[in-house]
Design an enzyme around this catalytic site. Structure first.
Site, mmCIF file in Angstrom:
data_model
loop_
_atom_site.group_PDB
_atom_site.id
_atom_site.type_symbol
_atom_site.label_atom_id
_atom_site.label_comp_id
_atom_site.label_asym_id
_atom_site.label_seq_id
_atom_site.Cartn_x
_atom_site.Cartn_y
_atom_site.Cartn_z
ATOM 1 N N PRO A 1 0.792 -1.218 0.000
ATOM 2 C CA PRO A 1 0.000 0.000 0.000
ATOM 3 C C PRO A 1 0.827 1.272 0.000
ATOM 4 C CG PRO A 1 -0.027 -1.098 2.142
ATOM 5 C CD PRO A 1 1.102 -1.616 1.377
ATOM 6 N N GLU A 2 0.520 2.133 -0.928
ATOM 7 C CA GLU A 2 1.063 3.484 -0.934
ATOM 8 C C GLU A 2 -0.086 4.418 -0.545
ATOM 9 O OE1 GLU A 2 3.417 4.259 -4.486
ATOM 10 O OE2 GLU A 2 3.564 2.123 -4.877
#
Length: 271
Positions: free
Chosen positions: A2-3
């Site tokens: 996840p960014e």
DNA sequence: CCCAAGACCTGGCGGC
DNA sequence: TGCCGCCAGGTCTTGG
């Protein structure tokens, strides 16, 4: 996994489902995440009300009545809202159970994630203190990036991956933003001029904004708080597309290694 | 201070 | 089918 767009998608999904609820108890099945989970400290959360969920970079901040829970999903972490209890599966390391029987469940096969309970202001904590500006803040602009990069010989893509430069970027969106700005990811950060950094700052916001609108990027396992994938994958221009045609000029997208990580770019469009 | 490399983990995939 | 090596969305630590 996840960014920023993925973490923010999770946040927006779970806040309306859990905000205002009181913690019944915390269940820790596996302690060995990035740092060992402190069960005693976490037990303080019992009975506390979840006031809000915010985000700083890739961290989720759960604001409780008397303290904060910091959560980072590392590379493979996911957070899932369950309306009622369900037996845990493999790598389901941690649950926040609420008094109404619902829960938030953290799964993280690679265990690079982080869970930390803090009684004081999380923003002064060493993990967050040096963080750079949020990508959508006014402070994050071309002049800022230009200033930050003076005298630096490292590749511009490394500068952007550093959370002290801009908080929330990761490998996917760095590659995409550099493509959108027409900048070679390998180029020394200090050798890039102001006008190109202005273009880059705009590209970062544009790419993240579109990813957010699509609910994030699912390459293999990203899911939002209720289990839906993100649809930005189909809009990726270069990331993961080695050998495929550049969407702008048709030349073959290059995939190579730079500083131990993959980079993807177009030799013709990015200088 | 700056930068590069190694470390931490598991799972999935391609190649043989 | 099975094993091996490599790769993965992150970031902290170490050492030059």
């Amino acid at each position: 996994m996840p960014e920023l767009p993925e973490v923010e998608t999770i946040r927006r999904g779970i806040l309306p489902l859990t905000g205002g609820k009181k913690v019944e108890r915390l269940i820790v099945r596996v302690h060995a995440l990035r740092y060992p989970l402190d069960g005693l400290k976490l037990a303080c959360l019992r009975g506390q009300r979840l006031e809000d969920i915010t985000r700083r970079g890739k961290y989720l901040l759960f604001h409780f009545s008397r303290g904060w829970l910091l959560l980072h999903l590392g590379m493979s972490g996911s957070l899932r809202y369950l309306p009622e209890s369900r037996p845990p599966a493999a790598h389901d390391h941690f649950d926040i159970r609420f008094q109404d029987g619902s829960c938030l469940r953290l799964r993280d096969p690679r265990r690079f994630g982080l869970v930390l309970f803090l009684e004081q202001d999380p923003f002064t904590h060493p993990l967050l203190k040096a963080f750079g500006p949020e990508p959508f803040s006014e402070e994050m602009n071309g002049a800022y990036l230009h200033r930050r990069s003076r005298g630096k010989r490292l590749p511009v893509k490394e500068l952007l991956l550093d959370q002290k430069t801009v908080a929330g970027l990761g490998n996917i969106y760095v590659n995409e933003a550099l493509f959108a700005a027409g900048i070679d990811p390998r180029k020394a950060a200090g050798s890039i001029g102001l006008s190109r950094y202005q273009r880059l700052a705009a590209a970062i916001r544009e790419v993240l904004g579109r990813a957010l609108a699509a609910g994030g990027t699912t390459l293999r396992d990203f899911r939002d708080g209720v289990g839906n994938p993100g649809y930005f994958s189909v809009q990726l221009q270069v990331y993961g597309r080695a050998g495929m045609p550049c969407p702008r000029c048709g030349a073959s997208v290059v995939g190579e290694r730079c500083h131990q990580r993959s980079i993807y770019f177009c030799r013709r469009c990015q200088k």
